[in-house]
Design a protein around this motif. Sequence first.
Motif, PDB file in Angstrom:
ATOM      1  N   ILE A  66       0.067   9.111 -39.771  1.00 13.90           N
ATOM      2  CA  ILE A  66      -0.991   8.490 -40.561  1.00 13.90           C
ATOM      3  C   ILE A  66      -2.294   9.205 -40.227  1.00 13.90           C
ATOM      4  O   ILE A  66      -2.689   9.257 -39.063  1.00 13.90           O
ATOM      5  CB  ILE A  66      -1.125   6.987 -40.217  1.00 13.90           C
ATOM      6  CG1 ILE A  66       0.190   6.266 -40.477  1.00 13.90           C
ATOM      7  CG2 ILE A  66      -2.264   6.356 -40.999  1.00 13.90           C
ATOM      8  CD1 ILE A  66       0.210   4.836 -40.002  1.00 13.90           C
ATOM      9  N   ARG A  67      -2.945   9.760 -41.270  1.00  9.08           N
ATOM     10  CA  ARG A  67      -4.186  10.503 -41.077  1.00  9.08           C
ATOM     11  C   ARG A  67      -5.282   9.951 -41.963  1.00  9.08           C
ATOM     12  O   ARG A  67      -5.034   9.666 -43.134  1.00  9.08           O
ATOM     13  CB  ARG A  67      -4.009  11.958 -41.494  1.00  9.08           C
ATOM     14  CG  ARG A  67      -3.230  12.776 -40.579  1.00  9.08           C
ATOM     15  CD  ARG A  67      -3.242  14.173 -41.123  1.00  9.08           C
ATOM     16  NE  ARG A  67      -1.865  14.475 -41.456  1.00  9.08           N
ATOM     17  CZ  ARG A  67      -1.451  15.602 -41.937  1.00  9.08           C
ATOM     18  NH1 ARG A  67      -2.302  16.540 -42.213  1.00  9.08           N
ATOM     19  NH2 ARG A  67      -0.193  15.809 -42.171  1.00  9.08           N
ATOM     20  N   PRO A  68      -6.500   9.851 -41.435  1.00  8.29           N
ATOM     21  CA  PRO A  68      -7.624   9.465 -42.293  1.00  8.29           C
ATOM     22  C   PRO A  68      -7.830  10.525 -43.374  1.00  8.29           C
ATOM     23  O   PRO A  68      -7.641  11.713 -43.135  1.00  8.29           O
ATOM     24  CB  PRO A  68      -8.815   9.419 -41.343  1.00  8.29           C
ATOM     25  CG  PRO A  68      -8.228   9.323 -39.982  1.00  8.29           C
ATOM     26  CD  PRO A  68      -6.904  10.013 -40.049  1.00  8.29           C
ATOM     27  N   GLU A  69      -8.201  10.079 -44.570  1.00  4.73           N
ATOM     28  CA  GLU A  69      -8.491  10.955 -45.697  1.00  4.73           C
ATOM     29  C   GLU A  69      -9.910  10.686 -46.148  1.00  4.73           C
ATOM     30  O   GLU A  69     -10.336   9.539 -46.192  1.00  4.73           O
ATOM     31  CB  GLU A  69      -7.568  10.596 -46.879  1.00  4.73           C
ATOM     32  CG  GLU A  69      -6.506  11.563 -47.166  1.00  4.73           C
ATOM     33  CD  GLU A  69      -5.730  11.149 -48.423  1.00  4.73           C
ATOM     34  OE1 GLU A  69      -5.925  10.062 -48.986  1.00  4.73           O
ATOM     35  OE2 GLU A  69      -4.913  11.959 -48.853  1.00  4.73           O
ATOM     36  N   THR A  70     -10.620  11.700 -46.511  1.00  5.32           N
ATOM     37  CA  THR A  70     -11.980  11.515 -47.008  1.00  5.32           C
ATOM     38  C   THR A  70     -11.922  11.015 -48.445  1.00  5.32           C
ATOM     39  O   THR A  70     -11.277  11.614 -49.291  1.00  5.32           O
ATOM     40  CB  THR A  70     -12.761  12.839 -46.944  1.00  5.32           C
ATOM     41  OG1 THR A  70     -12.717  13.325 -45.608  1.00  5.32           O
ATOM     42  CG2 THR A  70     -14.185  12.656 -47.391  1.00  5.32           C
ATOM     43  N   GLN A  71     -12.559   9.889 -48.704  1.00  8.90           N
ATOM     44  CA  GLN A  71     -12.633   9.293 -50.040  1.00  8.90           C
ATOM     45  C   GLN A  71     -14.103   9.193 -50.428  1.00  8.90           C
ATOM     46  O   GLN A  71     -14.963   9.051 -49.575  1.00  8.90           O
ATOM     47  CB  GLN A  71     -12.030   7.884 -50.030  1.00  8.90           C
ATOM     48  CG  GLN A  71     -10.588   7.817 -49.594  1.00  8.90           C
ATOM     49  CD  GLN A  71      -9.647   8.162 -50.716  1.00  8.90           C
ATOM     50  OE1 GLN A  71      -9.912   7.827 -51.860  1.00  8.90           O
ATOM     51  NE2 GLN A  71      -8.566   8.841 -50.394  1.00  8.90           N
ATOM     52  N   LYS A  72     -14.385   9.232 -51.719  1.00  4.57           N
ATOM     53  CA  LYS A  72     -15.768   9.147 -52.189  1.00  4.57           C
ATOM     54  C   LYS A  72     -16.342   7.749 -52.000  1.00  4.57           C
ATOM     55  O   LYS A  72     -17.470   7.585 -51.576  1.00  4.57           O
ATOM     56  CB  LYS A  72     -15.853   9.542 -53.661  1.00  4.57           C
ATOM     57  CG  LYS A  72     -15.598  11.002 -53.895  1.00  4.57           C
ATOM     58  CD  LYS A  72     -15.715  11.346 -55.350  1.00  4.57           C
ATOM     59  CE  LYS A  72     -15.422  12.829 -55.551  1.00  4.57           C
ATOM     60  NZ  LYS A  72     -15.463  13.215 -56.939  1.00  4.57           N
ATOM     61  N   VAL A  73     -15.564   6.725 -52.321  1.00  3.63           N
ATOM     62  CA  VAL A  73     -16.098   5.368 -52.325  1.00  3.63           C
ATOM     63  C   VAL A  73     -15.512   4.503 -51.214  1.00  3.63           C
ATOM     64  O   VAL A  73     -16.188   3.677 -50.638  1.00  3.63           O
ATOM     65  CB  VAL A  73     -15.828   4.700 -53.695  1.00  3.63           C
ATOM     66  CG1 VAL A  73     -16.329   3.274 -53.717  1.00  3.63           C
ATOM     67  CG2 VAL A  73     -16.443   5.506 -54.806  1.00  3.63           C
ATOM     68  N   SER A  74     -14.237   4.679 -50.904  1.00  2.00           N
ATOM     69  CA  SER A  74     -13.575   3.791 -49.957  1.00  2.00           C
ATOM     70  C   SER A  74     -12.886   4.596 -48.865  1.00  2.00           C
ATOM     71  O   SER A  74     -12.831   5.815 -48.910  1.00  2.00           O
ATOM     72  CB  SER A  74     -12.548   2.938 -50.704  1.00  2.00           C
ATOM     73  OG  SER A  74     -11.630   3.770 -51.379  1.00  2.00           O
ATOM     74  N   LEU A 143      -6.831   1.941 -36.500  1.00  2.00           N
ATOM     75  CA  LEU A 143      -7.689   3.105 -36.746  1.00  2.00           C
ATOM     76  C   LEU A 143      -9.085   2.688 -37.185  1.00  2.00           C
ATOM     77  O   LEU A 143     -10.086   3.263 -36.746  1.00  2.00           O
ATOM     78  CB  LEU A 143      -7.060   4.031 -37.782  1.00  2.00           C
ATOM     79  CG  LEU A 143      -5.841   4.829 -37.313  1.00  2.00           C
ATOM     80  CD1 LEU A 143      -5.155   5.486 -38.512  1.00  2.00           C
ATOM     81  CD2 LEU A 143      -6.221   5.854 -36.262  1.00  2.00           C
ATOM     82  N   ASN A 144      -9.158   1.682 -38.060  1.00  2.00           N
ATOM     83  CA  ASN A 144     -10.471   1.203 -38.529  1.00  2.00           C
ATOM     84  C   ASN A 144     -11.292   0.616 -37.388  1.00  2.00           C
ATOM     85  O   ASN A 144     -12.491   0.861 -37.286  1.00  2.00           O
ATOM     86  CB  ASN A 144     -10.305   0.177 -39.634  1.00  2.00           C
ATOM     87  CG  ASN A 144      -9.907   0.787 -40.954  1.00  2.00           C
ATOM     88  OD1 ASN A 144     -10.061   1.986 -41.166  1.00  2.00           O
ATOM     89  ND2 ASN A 144      -9.352  -0.015 -41.827  1.00  2.00           N
ATOM     90  N   SER A 145     -10.653  -0.151 -36.505  1.00  2.00           N
ATOM     91  CA  SER A 145     -11.399  -0.744 -35.393  1.00  2.00           C
ATOM     92  C   SER A 145     -11.832   0.342 -34.401  1.00  2.00           C
ATOM     93  O   SER A 145     -12.920   0.263 -33.847  1.00  2.00           O
ATOM     94  CB  SER A 145     -10.595  -1.836 -34.701  1.00  2.00           C
ATOM     95  OG  SER A 145      -9.472  -1.306 -34.051  1.00  2.00           O
ATOM     96  N   ALA A 146     -11.019   1.373 -34.209  1.00  2.00           N
ATOM     97  CA  ALA A 146     -11.404   2.480 -33.337  1.00  2.00           C
ATOM     98  C   ALA A 146     -12.559   3.250 -33.952  1.00  2.00           C
ATOM     99  O   ALA A 146     -13.478   3.675 -33.236  1.00  2.00           O
ATOM    100  CB  ALA A 146     -10.214   3.406 -33.097  1.00  2.00           C
ATOM    101  N   HIS A 147     -12.542   3.413 -35.269  1.00  2.00           N
ATOM    102  CA  HIS A 147     -13.613   4.135 -35.969  1.00  2.00           C
ATOM    103  C   HIS A 147     -14.937   3.365 -35.875  1.00  2.00           C
ATOM    104  O   HIS A 147     -15.986   3.954 -35.669  1.00  2.00           O
ATOM    105  CB  HIS A 147     -13.228   4.341 -37.425  1.00  2.00           C
ATOM    106  CG  HIS A 147     -14.258   5.068 -38.232  1.00  2.00           C
ATOM    107  ND1 HIS A 147     -14.529   6.403 -38.051  1.00  2.00           N
ATOM    108  CD2 HIS A 147     -15.101   4.629 -39.196  1.00  2.00           C
ATOM    109  CE1 HIS A 147     -15.486   6.766 -38.873  1.00  2.00           C
ATOM    110  NE2 HIS A 147     -15.848   5.718 -39.590  1.00  2.00           N
TER     111      HIS A 147
END
Length: 150
Positions: A66-74, A143-147
């Motif tokens: 599972i990898r973070p992806e760059t999104q424009k809005v979300s 991942l969101n909480s770590a970010h």
Amino acid sequence: PNRALDGDRPSLGSPSSACGHTTDAAKSCLLLLSLTEDETEFASCREGLRGSLVILDGSQRPFGEIRPETQKVSMGYEIKMATGSVMHVVASGAEDVSITDHEGRVVALTEPISGQPDQRSVRIGPFTDAGLVALILLAIDLLNSAHRGS
């Protein structure tokens, strides 16, 4: 189906420590267990490279990443399976999550539960691995909480 990548497929990367040092002894940060007395381990996640989590099957073999992806809005994530299959996750808000397959079909989604902050209902489509969806949703929360903490 639950095999590590080999041959001409890309590597999922080795587990790493929080400091980014590759190690075979990296500890699981998320476990999916049975509710029976023997607590059978179905799957787990470990830290991967560049902010990813490696999904391991019950035999501790790499199943996906599972990898973070760059999104424009979300916020978005890409889930790449050892089989080469890819899924995408789009999170618009804390509780609204949509998981799509490689053809863009929605295979699972979450919706907020009215009046229950930090809780959501999950809808999983036919022919979709419910355990994998549960692990993906928990991993994304992690991942969101770590970010947010960094």
